[in-house]
Design a protein around this motif. Structure first.
Motif, PDB file in Angstrom:
ATOM      1  N   LYS A 132      10.464   6.410   7.432  1.00 31.14           N
ATOM      2  CA  LYS A 132      11.345   5.862   8.532  1.00 31.14           C
ATOM      3  C   LYS A 132      12.843   5.596   8.173  1.00 31.14           C
ATOM      4  O   LYS A 132      13.777   5.616   9.311  1.00 31.14           O
ATOM      5  CB  LYS A 132      10.705   4.269   9.053  1.00 31.14           C
ATOM      6  CG  LYS A 132      10.851   3.956  10.486  1.00 31.14           C
ATOM      7  CD  LYS A 132      10.562   2.347  10.868  1.00 31.14           C
ATOM      8  CE  LYS A 132      11.087   2.349  11.625  1.00 31.14           C
ATOM      9  NZ  LYS A 132      11.400   1.985  12.728  1.00 31.14           N
ATOM     10  N   ALA A 133      12.892   5.085   6.942  1.00 31.59           N
ATOM     11  CA  ALA A 133      14.757   4.605   6.686  1.00 31.59           C
ATOM     12  C   ALA A 133      15.696   6.264   6.673  1.00 31.59           C
ATOM     13  O   ALA A 133      16.776   5.623   6.914  1.00 31.59           O
ATOM     14  CB  ALA A 133      14.835   4.340   4.842  1.00 31.59           C
ATOM     15  N   ARG A 134      14.731   7.333   6.971  1.00 32.41           N
ATOM     16  CA  ARG A 134      15.572   8.561   7.088  1.00 32.41           C
ATOM     17  C   ARG A 134      15.164   9.146   8.040  1.00 32.41           C
ATOM     18  O   ARG A 134      15.710  10.413   8.081  1.00 32.41           O
ATOM     19  CB  ARG A 134      15.300   9.298   5.672  1.00 32.41           C
ATOM     20  CG  ARG A 134      14.298  10.304   5.514  1.00 32.41           C
ATOM     21  CD  ARG A 134      14.099  10.378   4.172  1.00 32.41           C
ATOM     22  NE  ARG A 134      13.755   9.327   3.016  1.00 32.41           N
ATOM     23  CZ  ARG A 134      14.545   8.881   1.717  1.00 32.41           C
ATOM     24  NH1 ARG A 134      15.131  10.361   1.233  1.00 32.41           N
ATOM     25  NH2 ARG A 134      14.535   8.520   0.682  1.00 32.41           N
TER      26      ARG A 134
ATOM     27  N   ARG B 295       5.821   5.167   4.663  1.00 37.58           N
ATOM     28  CA  ARG B 295       5.627   4.676   6.354  1.00 37.58           C
ATOM     29  C   ARG B 295       7.235   3.989   6.260  1.00 37.58           C
ATOM     30  O   ARG B 295       8.448   4.879   6.905  1.00 37.58           O
ATOM     31  CB  ARG B 295       4.926   4.355   6.999  1.00 37.58           C
ATOM     32  CG  ARG B 295       5.248   4.326   8.373  1.00 37.58           C
ATOM     33  CD  ARG B 295       4.417   3.550   9.224  1.00 37.58           C
ATOM     34  NE  ARG B 295       2.844   3.744   9.908  1.00 37.58           N
ATOM     35  CZ  ARG B 295       2.200   3.226   8.351  1.00 37.58           C
ATOM     36  NH1 ARG B 295       2.967   2.206   7.827  1.00 37.58           N
ATOM     37  NH2 ARG B 295       0.841   3.347   8.288  1.00 37.58           N
ATOM     38  N   ALA B 296       7.786   3.226   5.446  1.00 38.82           N
ATOM     39  CA  ALA B 296       9.056   2.981   5.700  1.00 38.82           C
ATOM     40  C   ALA B 296       9.634   3.617   4.926  1.00 38.82           C
ATOM     41  O   ALA B 296      11.788   3.540   5.662  1.00 38.82           O
ATOM     42  CB  ALA B 296       9.116   0.838   4.449  1.00 38.82           C
ATOM     43  N   ALA B 297       9.693   4.760   3.528  1.00 34.68           N
ATOM     44  CA  ALA B 297      10.180   5.556   3.442  1.00 34.68           C
ATOM     45  C   ALA B 297      11.130   6.688   4.259  1.00 34.68           C
ATOM     46  O   ALA B 297      12.383   6.741   3.816  1.00 34.68           O
ATOM     47  CB  ALA B 297      10.246   5.933   1.217  1.00 34.68           C
TER      48      ALA B 297
ATOM     49  N   THR C  66       1.191  -1.242   0.043  1.00 35.36           N
ATOM     50  CA  THR C  66      -0.047  -0.106  -0.054  1.00 35.36           C
ATOM     51  C   THR C  66       1.106   1.417   0.127  1.00 35.36           C
ATOM     52  O   THR C  66       1.630   1.481   0.581  1.00 35.36           O
ATOM     53  CB  THR C  66      -0.853   0.140   1.206  1.00 35.36           C
ATOM     54  OG1 THR C  66      -0.124  -0.266   2.501  1.00 35.36           O
ATOM     55  CG2 THR C  66      -1.369  -0.536   1.042  1.00 35.36           C
TER      56      THR C  66
ATOM     57  N   ALA D  11       0.451   3.763   1.954  1.00 29.21           N
ATOM     58  CA  ALA D  11       1.060   4.403   3.046  1.00 29.21           C
ATOM     59  C   ALA D  11       2.143   3.191   3.972  1.00 29.21           C
ATOM     60  O   ALA D  11       3.127   3.771   4.630  1.00 29.21           O
ATOM     61  CB  ALA D  11      -0.155   4.517   4.404  1.00 29.21           C
ATOM     62  N   ASN D  12       2.268   1.970   3.891  1.00 30.55           N
ATOM     63  CA  ASN D  12       3.327   1.144   3.943  1.00 30.55           C
ATOM     64  C   ASN D  12       4.054   1.692   3.503  1.00 30.55           C
ATOM     65  O   ASN D  12       5.743   1.539   4.155  1.00 30.55           O
ATOM     66  CB  ASN D  12       2.552  -0.547   4.257  1.00 30.55           C
ATOM     67  CG  ASN D  12       1.983  -0.348   4.988  1.00 30.55           C
ATOM     68  OD1 ASN D  12       1.302  -0.189   6.266  1.00 30.55           O
ATOM     69  ND2 ASN D  12       1.085  -1.804   4.627  1.00 30.55           N
ATOM     70  N   PHE D  13       4.542   1.649   2.583  1.00 24.06           N
ATOM     71  CA  PHE D  13       5.454   1.717   1.606  1.00 24.06           C
ATOM     72  C   PHE D  13       6.314   2.872   1.651  1.00 24.06           C
ATOM     73  O   PHE D  13       7.001   3.537   1.832  1.00 24.06           O
ATOM     74  CB  PHE D  13       4.990   2.101  -0.227  1.00 24.06           C
ATOM     75  CG  PHE D  13       6.394   2.474  -1.219  1.00 24.06           C
ATOM     76  CD1 PHE D  13       7.342   2.412  -0.920  1.00 24.06           C
ATOM     77  CD2 PHE D  13       5.842   3.630  -1.286  1.00 24.06           C
ATOM     78  CE1 PHE D  13       7.991   2.554  -1.714  1.00 24.06           C
ATOM     79  CE2 PHE D  13       7.007   4.735  -2.587  1.00 24.06           C
ATOM     80  CZ  PHE D  13       8.269   4.044  -2.601  1.00 24.06           C
TER      81      PHE D  13
ATOM     82  N   GLN E  76       5.772  11.674  -2.956  1.00 22.84           N
ATOM     83  CA  GLN E  76       6.497  11.004  -2.201  1.00 22.84           C
ATOM     84  C   GLN E  76       7.653  11.951  -2.323  1.00 22.84           C
ATOM     85  O   GLN E  76       8.839  11.891  -1.217  1.00 22.84           O
ATOM     86  CB  GLN E  76       6.818   9.707  -3.595  1.00 22.84           C
ATOM     87  CG  GLN E  76       6.066   8.592  -3.911  1.00 22.84           C
ATOM     88  CD  GLN E  76       7.207   7.523  -4.033  1.00 22.84           C
ATOM     89  OE1 GLN E  76       7.862   7.185  -4.905  1.00 22.84           O
ATOM     90  NE2 GLN E  76       5.685   6.972  -5.215  1.00 22.84           N
TER      91      GLN E  76
ATOM     92  N   LEU F 107       9.247  13.464   1.500  1.00 23.33           N
ATOM     93  CA  LEU F 107      10.857  12.690   1.573  1.00 23.33           C
ATOM     94  C   LEU F 107      11.679  13.539   1.870  1.00 23.33           C
ATOM     95  O   LEU F 107      12.698  13.609   2.030  1.00 23.33           O
ATOM     96  CB  LEU F 107      11.037  11.022   0.682  1.00 23.33           C
ATOM     97  CG  LEU F 107      10.749  10.243   0.426  1.00 23.33           C
ATOM     98  CD1 LEU F 107      11.527   9.536  -0.752  1.00 23.33           C
ATOM     99  CD2 LEU F 107      10.387   9.777   1.890  1.00 23.33           C
TER     100      LEU F 107
ATOM    101  N   ARG G 110       0.829  10.046   9.670  1.00 22.26           N
ATOM    102  CA  ARG G 110      -1.009  10.332   9.474  1.00 22.26           C
ATOM    103  C   ARG G 110      -0.720  11.844   9.227  1.00 22.26           C
ATOM    104  O   ARG G 110      -1.328  11.877   8.238  1.00 22.26           O
ATOM    105  CB  ARG G 110      -1.666   9.448   9.770  1.00 22.26           C
ATOM    106  CG  ARG G 110      -1.454   7.731  10.115  1.00 22.26           C
ATOM    107  CD  ARG G 110      -2.146   7.675  11.563  1.00 22.26           C
ATOM    108  NE  ARG G 110      -3.802   7.746  11.202  1.00 22.26           N
ATOM    109  CZ  ARG G 110      -4.793   6.793  11.570  1.00 22.26           C
ATOM    110  NH1 ARG G 110      -3.871   5.701  11.212  1.00 22.26           N
ATOM    111  NH2 ARG G 110      -5.594   7.028  10.452  1.00 22.26           N
TER     112      ARG G 110
ATOM    113  N   ALA H 144      -3.886   5.906   0.455  1.00 23.22           N
ATOM    114  CA  ALA H 144      -2.878   5.052   1.516  1.00 23.22           C
ATOM    115  C   ALA H 144      -3.189   3.790   1.252  1.00 23.22           C
ATOM    116  O   ALA H 144      -2.586   3.679   1.526  1.00 23.22           O
ATOM    117  CB  ALA H 144      -4.005   6.073   2.510  1.00 23.22           C
TER     118      ALA H 144
ATOM    119  N   ILE I 158       0.826  12.697   6.080  1.00 26.82           N
ATOM    120  CA  ILE I 158       0.161  12.132   4.659  1.00 26.82           C
ATOM    121  C   ILE I 158      -1.124  13.281   4.422  1.00 26.82           C
ATOM    122  O   ILE I 158      -1.404  12.994   2.945  1.00 26.82           O
ATOM    123  CB  ILE I 158       0.139  10.919   4.451  1.00 26.82           C
ATOM    124  CG1 ILE I 158       0.608  10.610   3.062  1.00 26.82           C
ATOM    125  CG2 ILE I 158      -0.330  10.198   5.126  1.00 26.82           C
ATOM    126  CD1 ILE I 158       0.474   8.718   3.011  1.00 26.82           C
TER     127      ILE I 158
END
Lengths: 476, 257
Positions: free
Chosen positions: B110-112, B106-108, B100, B102-104, B161, B165, B124, B141, B127
């Protein structure tokens, strides 16, 4: 904004592996153990010990004759099948003298095992009843009082036979006769444990019932037997999980599961199979769906050395529905030969098969399916979708779909796809800051999402975690 | 010493695809707060340059240097380039079934986040605000990444994105292509909202159209793998009225002299 029920795995936070999380073992202490190998003496001992009625004793002995006379299947992974050393297996181990109703009464090492596996916690949080089988017997069983009062029966199979022999005798082995195949014959001869469930007409069991199967001993054979009867208009969801320690020698798990959904009933049977990679998992699962009944098999295969399992639904009543949703993950040294069978034997029946497989590091996943539509099953609908994902060039996937359509006016959809994790997809995700491993895992979890979204949230999280472990290649 | 306002700098960059040189030595400096546009006809090498800078494995930078905020971009893999502040809005974003939005994201995010929990906590809220800005329905989402998306939805997702980001240097590869005028306005609004005095934007485009909404400070014309002309925003207007052929003729003439 509605959030999806399943959170994506928190990547790279877990360094666990099968060995510490599931593959640990207790000392082999038991109340009673049959000798190694199988013969009429072992069968007789099991039946006597359980103090069974004569018909069951006879059924077992007949089944053993069938097992001994039936040749090994000549399909599936015959090389691995023929490597099973039947003489080296213990067919019956009774770990405790009696089944417990309270975790505090379960010996510490066994209790710890189930605690590590999260069973008591799950029981408190979201289950209506729990059965915990250790080797050949259910050592712990609980069932909520208010559900008992509604007339719902949830027992281990042995207690079911003792306390409800009339119902058991009426349905036992009617869906899967002993002679169905070599391994159903073996199970019929030495079965022990498993679940017996009866849901009275119109009763809706709103929260799931669960059984957990644990093998601890080396060279163990586990042969549980499950029979679920959902009477007219009733509903039930049953979940099973399974794990074992890692040994260098092979173990065998050969269950028989029979489901009977009477008119208008609904049964969902969910499995998350995570056996260790030294175990043969050769299971026969079959359901009968009567008029307007629905049976759903939700079947996840992560572990084992070789799994051969094809959950089946016989649609015998008009308007019956069957659904088989499965995921198989084949890693190094594993062969998941899984699939589905649907027999349309009445008009206006419908079925849907969705199979997803992932092969990695030389693993092999096969889809083997049969859909048969009898001549009288007019206006039936069939949908079969097989999706295979290859993680690398060393892995393998095959599909063996069979369709036998003898009726007119049948709508059939069939799709099969093989895909690879595309470099372009990986680049897209890594260009957003995910590592390549995280990206690959995200693609794999997305691939099985149609499956995970059908699981209760706790199991979905667990499945994603298992897949993460497999993707890291840390599983021994 | 590194000039801290110089967010992006490349010198004599050459790019090969399948053994063929498609970018033949380009140089560019982009400073904090600047917007640059690379314009060029099809096949001029502009998208290849964009993909190569982001670390696409099929595009190799065979010589030259490229720095992001003073750090050597060419020593980094795609992940590291992203975490260093580079962003590529894809011309053809890929579908990832079952993942999804949202999940994608969130991971991106979180990565930074460098372990900063507040970023995830505000996810939330952030977004949702960006959905509003891009006139996207909240149901976006839970949809799967680019699966069944229209062309306009895909481009909005790319800009979403970028907004989430917060890159230092955003390369937008033909983000305007395939958009109708309403979608173009919305996407441009997102780009302008994202642009600040702290970051920079590099628009890669065939047409002048988007430059009416996102005003560049500099325009570079790319042909046959080289920058053949650089100038202010007026260069884009000139291209629009005269077409690439005129510049092509002029360039050819220059080479002959």
């Amino acid at each position: 904004m509605s959030e999806p029920a399943v959170k994506n795995i928190e990547v790279a936070t877990i360094g666990d592996d099968y060995a510490t999380k599931y593959g640990f073992k207790d000392p082999e202490e038991y109340f009673l153990r049959a000798k190694k190998g199988i013969d009429h003496e072992v069968v007789e001992m099991i039946s006597r010990l359980k103090n069974e009625p004569e018909w069951m004793r006879q059924f077992r002995h007949d089944a053993l004759d069938i097992f001994l006379s039936k040749p090994m299947p000549k399909w599936g992974n015959t090389r691995l099948l023929n490597s099973i050393k039947f003489d080296d297996i213990y067919y019956y181990i009774k770990p405790l003298e009696n089944q417990k109703r309270n975790w505090d009464d379960v010996p510490a090492n066994i209790k710890n095992t189930f605690e590590k596996l999260g069973i008591p916690e799950a029981e408190q949080k979201f289950l209506a009843g729990v059965s915990a089988q250790y080797e050949s017997e259910v050592v712990y069983h609980s069932f909520k009082e208010e559900l008992k009062n509604q007339g719902i029966i949830f027992l281990d199979m042995d207690s079911g036979l003792r306390e409800h022999s009339d119902i058991v005798r009426k349905y036992f082995a009617t869906v899967i006769p002993a002679a169905d195949n070599k391994f159903s014959a073996l199970n019929s001869a030495v079965w022990s444990g498993g679940s017996f469930i009866y849901v009275p007409p119109g009763v809706d069991v709103k929260i799931p019932l669960q059984a957990y199967f644990r093998i601890n001993a080396e060279n163990m054979g586990q042969f549980e037997r499950t029979l679920i009867i959902a009477d007219k208009g009733s509903r039930v969801h049953y979940i099973e999980g399974c794990t074992a320690p890692i040994y260098t020698t092979d173990s065998l798990h050969s269950a028989v599961v029979e489901l009977i959904a009477l008119d208008g009933a609904y049964i969902r049977y969910t499995t998350i199979q995570n056996w260790s990679h030294n175990l043969f998992n050769l299971v026969t699962k079959r359901a009968v769906a009567h008029k307007n009944a629905t049976v759903e098999w939700v079947d996840g295969n992560i572990g084992s050395k070789l799994t051969m399992k094809y959950p089946c639904v016989y649609l015998v009543g008009e308007g019956a529905k069957g659904e088989i949703l499965s995921v198989a993950f084949a890693g190094d040294g594993q062969h998941q030969d899984a699939g589905a069978k649907v027999i349309h034997a009445a008009p206006n029946t419908s079925s849907r098969v969705t199979s997803k497989s992932i092969s990695k590091a030389g693993g092999r996943a096969s889809y083997r399916g049969l859909v048969k539509v009898h001549k009288n099953a007019v206006n039936s609908k069939v949908s079969v979708e097989c999706d295979a994902l290859l993680i690398d060039g060393a892995s393998r996937t095959d599909t063996y779909p069979t369709m036998e359509i003898d009726a007119d006016r049948v709508r059939i959809e069939h799709e099969a796809r093989v895909s690879k994790v595309a470099e372009e997809q990986l680049f897209y995700l890594t260009s957003r800051g995910l590592t390549e491993d995280e990206a690959r895992l995200m693609i794999v979890n997305g691939f099985i999402e149609p499956f995970t979204k059908e699981l209760p949230m706790e199991y979905a999280v667990e499945l994603n975690r298992l897949v993460q472990l497999e993707m890291e290649g840390s599983v021994g | 010493m590194h000039d801290s306002d110089l967010l992006f700098s490349m010198r004599d960059v050459h790019v090969e695809v399948e053994g063929k040189e498609v970018v033949k030595g380009v140089s560019l400096d982009i400073r904090r707060g600047e917007k640059h546009a690379i314009m060029g006809p099809n096949g001029s090498g502009k998208s290849s340059l964009a993909n190569a800078l982001a670390g696409h494995p099929a595009y190799s930078i065979t010589s030259g240097t490229a720095l992001i905020a003073g750090r050597d971009l060419l020593q980094m893999d795609a992940t590291e380039r992203s975490l260093a502040g580079l962003f590529l809005a894809f011309q053809y974003p890929l579908a990832i079934p079952g993942v999804t939005v949202a999940n994608f994201l969130r991971a991106a995010v979180k990565a930074r986040s460098n372990g900063d929990e507040s970023v995830i906590k505000d996810f939330r809220k952030t977004i949702k605000a960006n959905f509003k800005l891009l006139e996207i329905d909240d149901s976006f989402a839970t949809r799967y990444l680019n699966e069944g998306f229209s062309g306009g939805e895909k481009k909005r997702l790319e800009i979403l994105q970028m907004l989430m980001l917060k890159p230092l240097v955003a390369i937008l590869d033909e983000t305007d292509s395939g958009l109708d005028i309403d979608a173009l306005k919305v996407v441009s609004k997102g780009i302008n909202y994202s642009a600040s005095s702290d970051n920079s934007i590099l628009l890669v485009t065939h047409y002048q159209r988007i430059l009416d909404y996102v005003r560049p400070n500099y325009v570079h014309v790319m042909m046959d793998g080289r920058f053949v002309r650089s100038g202010g925003p007026e260069l884009a207007l000139q291209l629009e009225s005269e077409g690439y052929d005129r510049i092509r003729e002029e360039t050819a003439a220059k080479v002959e002299v």
